[in-house]
Design an enzyme around this catalytic site. Sequence first.
Site, short mmCIF file in Angstrom:
data_model
loop_
_atom_site.label_atom_id
_atom_site.label_comp_id
_atom_site.label_asym_id
_atom_site.label_seq_id
_atom_site.Cartn_x
_atom_site.Cartn_y
_atom_site.Cartn_z
N CYS A 166 -2.58 2.42 7.83
CA CYS A 166 -2.55 3.88 7.71
C CYS A 166 -3.29 4.54 8.87
O CYS A 166 -2.98 4.32 10.03
CB CYS A 166 -3.08 4.28 6.34
SG CYS A 166 -2.49 5.91 5.78
N GLU A 201 0.92 -0.05 2.04
CA GLU A 201 -0.51 0.00 1.72
C GLU A 201 -0.71 0.05 0.20
O GLU A 201 0.00 0.76 -0.51
CB GLU A 201 -1.12 1.25 2.36
CG GLU A 201 -2.59 1.46 2.10
CD GLU A 201 -3.14 2.71 2.77
OE1 GLU A 201 -4.37 2.81 2.91
OE2 GLU A 201 -2.33 3.58 3.16
N LYS A 256 -9.30 -2.64 5.64
CA LYS A 256 -9.27 -1.37 6.36
C LYS A 256 -10.67 -1.00 6.84
O LYS A 256 -11.61 -0.90 6.05
CB LYS A 256 -8.71 -0.29 5.43
CG LYS A 256 -8.32 1.00 6.09
CD LYS A 256 -7.63 1.91 5.06
CE LYS A 256 -7.12 3.18 5.67
NZ LYS A 256 -6.39 4.02 4.67
#
Length: 307
Positions: free
Chosen positions: A163, A42, A129
């Site tokens: 994540c 990430e 995200k």
Amino acid sequence: MSRVAVVQAASVPFDADAATSKAVSLVAKAAAGGAELAVFPEAFIGGYPKGTSFGAVIGVRTEAGREEYRRYFDGAVTLEGDEVRRLVEASAEHRIHLVVGIIERLGNTLYCTALLISPDEGLVGNHRKLMPTGSERLVWGFGDGSTLDTMDTPMGRVGSVICWENYMPLMRQAMYAKGVELYCAPTADDRPTWQATMTHIALEGRTFVLSACQYLTRDAFPEDHPIEQEMPGGDVLMRGGSVIIDPTGTVLAGPVFDEETILYAEIDLDVKKRSHLDFDPVGHYSRPDVFQLKVNDAPADSVSFGG
């Protein structure tokens, strides 16, 4: 059988050119190791500013914090920029598929994005995200359902969930329904508990899971960069924990902590096929008469122009 790689390395925060050069070098190294797919952590390009508040508490912003955000903004990349072009060229040159975490700049907003890059087709996906975690929401915008992208490869279908999106059950179910066979999880979570999450997803989705986290130390940042919270690891801000797991929950590589490395594993899709004898979360083990998921995959534009 196919060979895949997970890259565990430090970013070069705020320096997109240097971070891209490091990524290109690691792409070449992974390809030389025989990998047909390499997954990066990430925010590998742009950086993950762990421990930084950007001078913001409820009701107050500081000028120093705004200047720190300006530096972060300038270190982000656009999908049309030279950094993404160089990644596409490296993918084509070394004949390797890539999943790369970047900080994407779109207009005046930053997004935590995972690029999906094919050696033949170039940039085929950019997953933003959906749900930045905690203080990430101060500096990152929210993605929408139009970027739940996948990439078809000779190894199988690749998708990326970033994540703590992996703690969103409906997000996982959507990716299973998209037929993801190589489930890539770029992350900044280096805690031991992350390993249990990755194993659960491998078993739940009956999918290969490839998780990449940075090994990041304080000296990767400029000397004047403020880290305002004492880190549990001291000068080690992220200790890695990258891992590759198969659909039966068997760990194929890792986890590795406290060093930069590239993990490799052999992928056999027949393992996935055999695992579906007794479980398919979007097929014979689902109950659509009781539970249904509807996914809005339309772009969520704040302004639309048209007649």
